[in-house]
Design a protein around this motif. Sequence first.
Motif, PDB file in Angstrom:
ATOM      1  N   GLU A   1      -9.040  -8.645  -4.834  1.00  0.00           N
ATOM      2  CA  GLU A   1      -8.584  -9.371  -3.645  1.00  0.00           C
ATOM      3  C   GLU A   1      -8.317 -10.821  -3.981  1.00  0.00           C
ATOM      4  O   GLU A   1      -7.366 -11.426  -3.521  1.00  0.00           O
ATOM      5  CB  GLU A   1      -9.643  -9.275  -2.537  1.00  0.00           C
ATOM      6  CG  GLU A   1      -9.789  -7.894  -1.942  1.00  0.00           C
ATOM      7  CD  GLU A   1      -8.470  -7.314  -1.491  1.00  0.00           C
ATOM      8  OE1 GLU A   1      -8.190  -6.149  -1.824  1.00  0.00           O
ATOM      9  OE2 GLU A   1      -7.699  -8.016  -0.825  1.00  0.00           O
TER      10      GLU A   1
ATOM     11  N   ASP B   1      -4.483   0.409  -7.661  1.00  0.00           N
ATOM     12  CA  ASP B   1      -4.675  -0.839  -6.922  1.00  0.00           C
ATOM     13  C   ASP B   1      -5.655  -1.692  -7.695  1.00  0.00           C
ATOM     14  O   ASP B   1      -6.800  -1.896  -7.286  1.00  0.00           O
ATOM     15  CB  ASP B   1      -5.210  -0.491  -5.531  1.00  0.00           C
ATOM     16  CG  ASP B   1      -5.226  -1.711  -4.623  1.00  0.00           C
ATOM     17  OD1 ASP B   1      -5.705  -1.583  -3.495  1.00  0.00           O
ATOM     18  OD2 ASP B   1      -4.767  -2.790  -5.063  1.00  0.00           O
ATOM     19  N   ASP B   2      -5.209  -2.202  -8.839  1.00  0.00           N
ATOM     20  CA  ASP B   2      -6.170  -2.818  -9.745  1.00  0.00           C
ATOM     21  C   ASP B   2      -6.184  -4.335  -9.710  1.00  0.00           C
ATOM     22  O   ASP B   2      -6.673  -4.972 -10.612  1.00  0.00           O
ATOM     23  CB  ASP B   2      -5.918  -2.335 -11.183  1.00  0.00           C
ATOM     24  CG  ASP B   2      -4.467  -2.567 -11.590  1.00  0.00           C
ATOM     25  OD1 ASP B   2      -4.095  -2.122 -12.681  1.00  0.00           O
ATOM     26  OD2 ASP B   2      -3.702  -3.176 -10.810  1.00  0.00           O
TER      27      ASP B   2
ATOM     28  N   LEU C   1       1.715  -5.302  -6.328  1.00  0.00           N
ATOM     29  CA  LEU C   1       1.494  -3.869  -6.409  1.00  0.00           C
ATOM     30  C   LEU C   1       0.364  -3.503  -7.353  1.00  0.00           C
ATOM     31  O   LEU C   1      -0.562  -2.796  -6.989  1.00  0.00           O
ATOM     32  CB  LEU C   1       2.791  -3.175  -6.861  1.00  0.00           C
ATOM     33  CG  LEU C   1       3.890  -3.130  -5.805  1.00  0.00           C
ATOM     34  CD1 LEU C   1       5.111  -2.459  -6.367  1.00  0.00           C
ATOM     35  CD2 LEU C   1       3.397  -2.368  -4.600  1.00  0.00           C
ATOM     36  N   SER C   2       0.494  -3.928  -8.569  1.00  0.00           N
ATOM     37  CA  SER C   2      -0.558  -3.571  -9.520  1.00  0.00           C
ATOM     38  C   SER C   2      -0.480  -4.539 -10.678  1.00  0.00           C
ATOM     39  O   SER C   2       0.425  -5.353 -10.767  1.00  0.00           O
ATOM     40  CB  SER C   2      -0.404  -2.137 -10.019  1.00  0.00           C
ATOM     41  OG  SER C   2       0.531  -2.089 -11.075  1.00  0.00           O
TER      42      SER C   2
ATOM     43  N   ARG D   1       2.373   1.778  -3.302  1.00  0.00           N
ATOM     44  CA  ARG D   1       1.390   2.275  -4.262  1.00  0.00           C
ATOM     45  C   ARG D   1       1.144   3.748  -4.082  1.00  0.00           C
ATOM     46  O   ARG D   1       0.983   4.492  -5.048  1.00  0.00           O
ATOM     47  CB  ARG D   1       0.074   1.503  -4.095  1.00  0.00           C
ATOM     48  CG  ARG D   1       0.032   0.272  -4.935  1.00  0.00           C
ATOM     49  CD  ARG D   1      -1.334  -0.340  -4.900  1.00  0.00           C
ATOM     50  NE  ARG D   1      -1.208  -1.757  -4.699  1.00  0.00           N
ATOM     51  CZ  ARG D   1      -1.655  -2.421  -3.652  1.00  0.00           C
ATOM     52  NH1 ARG D   1      -2.304  -1.785  -2.702  1.00  0.00           N
ATOM     53  NH2 ARG D   1      -1.486  -3.709  -3.559  1.00  0.00           N
ATOM     54  N   ASP D   2       1.129   4.179  -2.839  1.00  0.00           N
ATOM     55  CA  ASP D   2       0.915   5.606  -2.590  1.00  0.00           C
ATOM     56  C   ASP D   2       2.040   6.444  -3.156  1.00  0.00           C
ATOM     57  O   ASP D   2       1.819   7.465  -3.793  1.00  0.00           O
ATOM     58  CB  ASP D   2       0.821   5.852  -1.076  1.00  0.00           C
ATOM     59  CG  ASP D   2      -0.576   5.558  -0.563  1.00  0.00           C
ATOM     60  OD1 ASP D   2      -0.727   5.313   0.637  1.00  0.00           O
ATOM     61  OD2 ASP D   2      -1.507   5.591  -1.398  1.00  0.00           O
TER      62      ASP D   2
ATOM     63  N   ARG E   1      -8.109   5.837   3.064  1.00  0.00           N
ATOM     64  CA  ARG E   1      -8.385   5.031   1.872  1.00  0.00           C
ATOM     65  C   ARG E   1      -9.385   5.714   0.958  1.00  0.00           C
ATOM     66  O   ARG E   1      -9.251   5.718  -0.243  1.00  0.00           O
ATOM     67  CB  ARG E   1      -8.958   3.670   2.295  1.00  0.00           C
ATOM     68  CG  ARG E   1      -7.974   2.609   2.659  1.00  0.00           C
ATOM     69  CD  ARG E   1      -6.777   2.560   1.769  1.00  0.00           C
ATOM     70  NE  ARG E   1      -6.496   1.240   1.284  1.00  0.00           N
ATOM     71  CZ  ARG E   1      -6.200   0.948   0.040  1.00  0.00           C
ATOM     72  NH1 ARG E   1      -6.126   1.882  -0.840  1.00  0.00           N
ATOM     73  NH2 ARG E   1      -5.979  -0.285  -0.325  1.00  0.00           N
TER      74      ARG E   1
ATOM     75  N   LYS F   1      -5.107 -11.442  -5.777  1.00  0.00           N
ATOM     76  CA  LYS F   1      -3.899 -11.362  -4.971  1.00  0.00           C
ATOM     77  C   LYS F   1      -3.553 -12.714  -4.379  1.00  0.00           C
ATOM     78  O   LYS F   1      -2.437 -12.969  -3.986  1.00  0.00           O
ATOM     79  CB  LYS F   1      -4.079 -10.338  -3.860  1.00  0.00           C
ATOM     80  CG  LYS F   1      -4.002  -8.936  -4.370  1.00  0.00           C
ATOM     81  CD  LYS F   1      -4.183  -7.914  -3.269  1.00  0.00           C
ATOM     82  CE  LYS F   1      -4.385  -6.549  -3.896  1.00  0.00           C
ATOM     83  NZ  LYS F   1      -4.865  -5.581  -2.940  1.00  0.00           N
TER      84      LYS F   1
ATOM     85  N   ARG G   1      -7.707   8.662  -7.312  1.00  0.00           N
ATOM     86  CA  ARG G   1      -7.340   7.806  -8.437  1.00  0.00           C
ATOM     87  C   ARG G   1      -8.297   7.951  -9.597  1.00  0.00           C
ATOM     88  O   ARG G   1      -7.947   7.671 -10.722  1.00  0.00           O
ATOM     89  CB  ARG G   1      -7.296   6.338  -7.985  1.00  0.00           C
ATOM     90  CG  ARG G   1      -5.871   5.863  -7.840  1.00  0.00           C
ATOM     91  CD  ARG G   1      -5.814   4.425  -7.432  1.00  0.00           C
ATOM     92  NE  ARG G   1      -5.382   4.289  -6.052  1.00  0.00           N
ATOM     93  CZ  ARG G   1      -6.086   3.725  -5.110  1.00  0.00           C
ATOM     94  NH1 ARG G   1      -7.272   3.251  -5.371  1.00  0.00           N
ATOM     95  NH2 ARG G   1      -5.632   3.616  -3.899  1.00  0.00           N
TER      96      ARG G   1
ATOM     97  N   ARG H   1      -8.771   6.853  -2.980  1.00  0.00           N
ATOM     98  CA  ARG H   1      -9.546   6.266  -4.074  1.00  0.00           C
ATOM     99  C   ARG H   1     -10.164   7.334  -4.934  1.00  0.00           C
ATOM    100  O   ARG H   1     -10.217   7.224  -6.153  1.00  0.00           O
ATOM    101  CB  ARG H   1     -10.650   5.357  -3.519  1.00  0.00           C
ATOM    102  CG  ARG H   1     -10.385   3.935  -3.950  1.00  0.00           C
ATOM    103  CD  ARG H   1     -11.480   3.006  -3.617  1.00  0.00           C
ATOM    104  NE  ARG H   1     -10.938   1.882  -2.871  1.00  0.00           N
ATOM    105  CZ  ARG H   1     -11.273   1.578  -1.637  1.00  0.00           C
ATOM    106  NH1 ARG H   1     -12.141   2.301  -0.992  1.00  0.00           N
ATOM    107  NH2 ARG H   1     -10.736   0.558  -1.040  1.00  0.00           N
TER     108      ARG H   1
ATOM    109  N   ASP I   1       0.829  -1.210   0.000  1.00  0.00           N
ATOM    110  CA  ASP I   1       0.000   0.000   0.000  1.00  0.00           C
ATOM    111  C   ASP I   1       0.854   1.247   0.000  1.00  0.00           C
ATOM    112  O   ASP I   1       0.596   2.203  -0.739  1.00  0.00           O
ATOM    113  CB  ASP I   1      -0.915   0.003   1.233  1.00  0.00           C
ATOM    114  CG  ASP I   1      -2.113  -0.900   1.023  1.00  0.00           C
ATOM    115  OD1 ASP I   1      -2.696  -1.345   2.025  1.00  0.00           O
ATOM    116  OD2 ASP I   1      -2.449  -1.147  -0.153  1.00  0.00           O
TER     117      ASP I   1
END
Lengths: 332, 422
Positions: free
Chosen positions: A151, A147-148, B46-47, A140-141, B3, A154, B10, B7, A137
């Motif tokens: 859940e 955050d694609d 991460l992504s 990512r910030d 959070r 992952k 984004r 969001r 996290d």
Amino acid sequence: MSESELAVIKPEALKTYIWLQCFDGSIQQVEEEVAMFCPMICREIVKNGTGSSKNHAIVLPERVNPASLSLILDYCRFHQVPGRSNKERKSFDEKFVRIDTEKLCKLASAALGLQLRPLVDLTCGALARIIGGKTPDEVRDIFHLPDDLTEEEKLEPLKNINDDPTIRLLNRLYAKKRKELQERQKLKDVQTQEEQKDERSLDELLCFINGDGGSRGGKASKSKKKNKRRKDQAKNPTKANSEPVNKEGAGCVVPRKADSGNISGPCQRQDLQDDIEYPFDDADLDDGLDPAMREEIDREVADFAMKLNLVWPERMLLGQDQRMESHVGARW
Amino acid sequence: MDRGGSRKKRHKSVANVDIISNLPDVIKDKILCCLPIKEAVRTCLLSRKWRYTWASMTELTFREDDFDVGIEEGESNNFIYFIIMVLSLHNGPILKFELNARRVHLLSPGGHIHRWMLMLSRNGVKDIQIRTKIWRNYKIPSSFFSCEELEYACLQGCIFQLPPLFTGFKRIHTLHFIDFCAAENNIGELVASCPNLEKLILSRLLSFADISIHSTKLKILRVDGMFKHLSLVTPHVSSAAISLQVNTGYVPRAGCNFNLSQFIGSLLDIENISLLGHAFECAAHGILPGKLPRLLNRLTEITLEIDLGNLKEANAAHCLFQVAPNLQRIELQLIYRGYGTPTSDFWDSIDHQAGLFNNLETVVLNNFAGSSAESGFLKLLLEDAPVLRIAQIKDNNKLDKESLKRLLKMRRASKDAEVILL
């Protein structure tokens, strides 16, 4: 034309300048010795003869934007001076990369475009230090990553990108193990503590990495593999009609022709094993069950072997020997 | 930043554009290679774009220190399991593979390493470093010898045996073997088939055969361990260090043999020599005065483990000093062998005007016991070295005050000479 020659010929007042043009069109001039520090510019000057005047400026690659270029030139200006000590250079480098992360990324890219290897290493190392030690996290910030991943994704396995026979074998073994465990549950109604996850490679990998949630998942996989091995060993007597079955205490390895791999032992292994480079040694992909679980499985497997009415071949693995012996010894 | 807020951000298209995922692959690869392996693999979380980036890392470094590896079987299995998973999911060339697993008990030495080596040989690996202390050494898998692109190899804890149809490593420049055994002249054959080898380091080698190393490109040579017979023809080596260890106390009985005079005779560009252990002693009888064909003009440093009171060794050392006019530094590990022909006045009898140590600047004598031979040597040095700056003598408190005083009073040819007693 070497730099030292130029330095001798041209006195201080008549420094030559090289003209550089960024992709966006802006042109600037830089002292020659500073510009020559970049291999790409150096090559352009020597091979193509560009850069000597405003009209024939060297066109820099697209990823070199003006802000990064000025940073790079600062770097070159400092480092091309020969008299500096290593300490000075190091402290300059440390201060140099203390910039905004976005600028750092652009700088890395620009340095690559100019083929300035030391600066590429420096910036990548700095970016690695930024990433290191942070949770996903946080990373990512910092880098504004979306955050694609769902859940589920992952936890989902990565697709088997390479059709490695090892992976196929492992997956096949896990599937077999899973099935056997389920059968055993039906047979004995033993409560297993393992979570019946689909056996997936990244799953265990992540669990292991993340440590906390992983202990359970890790244990699950390990105990499954262990069961698998024990089961295979139990099955071995059935297949080995023609092969001699070893008595306990024998020191030889039982060569297996099954596709499920080989039992091997590091300590008592004889030379025949050394000569054969058998790559599928999955018997050692084990272990770490808690003792209670282990004992229970030992008992069950010994039971099974007894049912088949054959002598249990001795397990060859280090450590397993003593456990098995004590157990089987108690039985027989 | 909570959070919900992030969001919302984004969804804006202008602000917070991803700054790192679109960097060139080379940069991303370098960043991942700078991270410890666990964190590098974790970037898959991460992504979407980073899902498989780690799987193309070109450098893989597995260090047991990064994992909680104890003596327990279970813990070391985690580490092995991790390596297996990473390698099986990896996709792409692997240029560097490093494994530091000195404490890990690899349950099956053959199985794991064979598998991994096979995979590396298929992926164009250039740099392999595997350091293990498997309690029983493993035989180097034959797939290691099919790594055509290999440039640097460091293997610890292995048994060395060349495959029959080995065509050689064409690109390799450094070979480093530690704690290993070799049979026949496998090392020599390996070196002979590597045309570009520049650095050869054999540490703690165990060999019961004759080793013969011939190489014209070799620049740095280190051989340390137990061997029967060593023959070196490496004319362009610039730095050589040979250390021979023997198990039995009396060396000639052990039958070790090192053809030193052939070696030194073949050297052209040598800059520093180091002969430790029993190397000088085993070879000393081979050097005779006047036999060395040429001067070693580039030789600036000599390190020897020598018994100055042994006639053969003293003679050999003297020969060596004679062919090194530009010698700047001598370091001697003094030892008393107790056998061989003793001599106490060899060094006193040498002509002090011969100009033996014209360029000598530093002398270090370790384990100085003050015997007459050693004192004679020191006297010779001090009187004969016009530019000597430092003479460092470590005596381990063996000398009494009288001897120390005598030492300090010795005549010195160089005004700046400093005698340091430790």
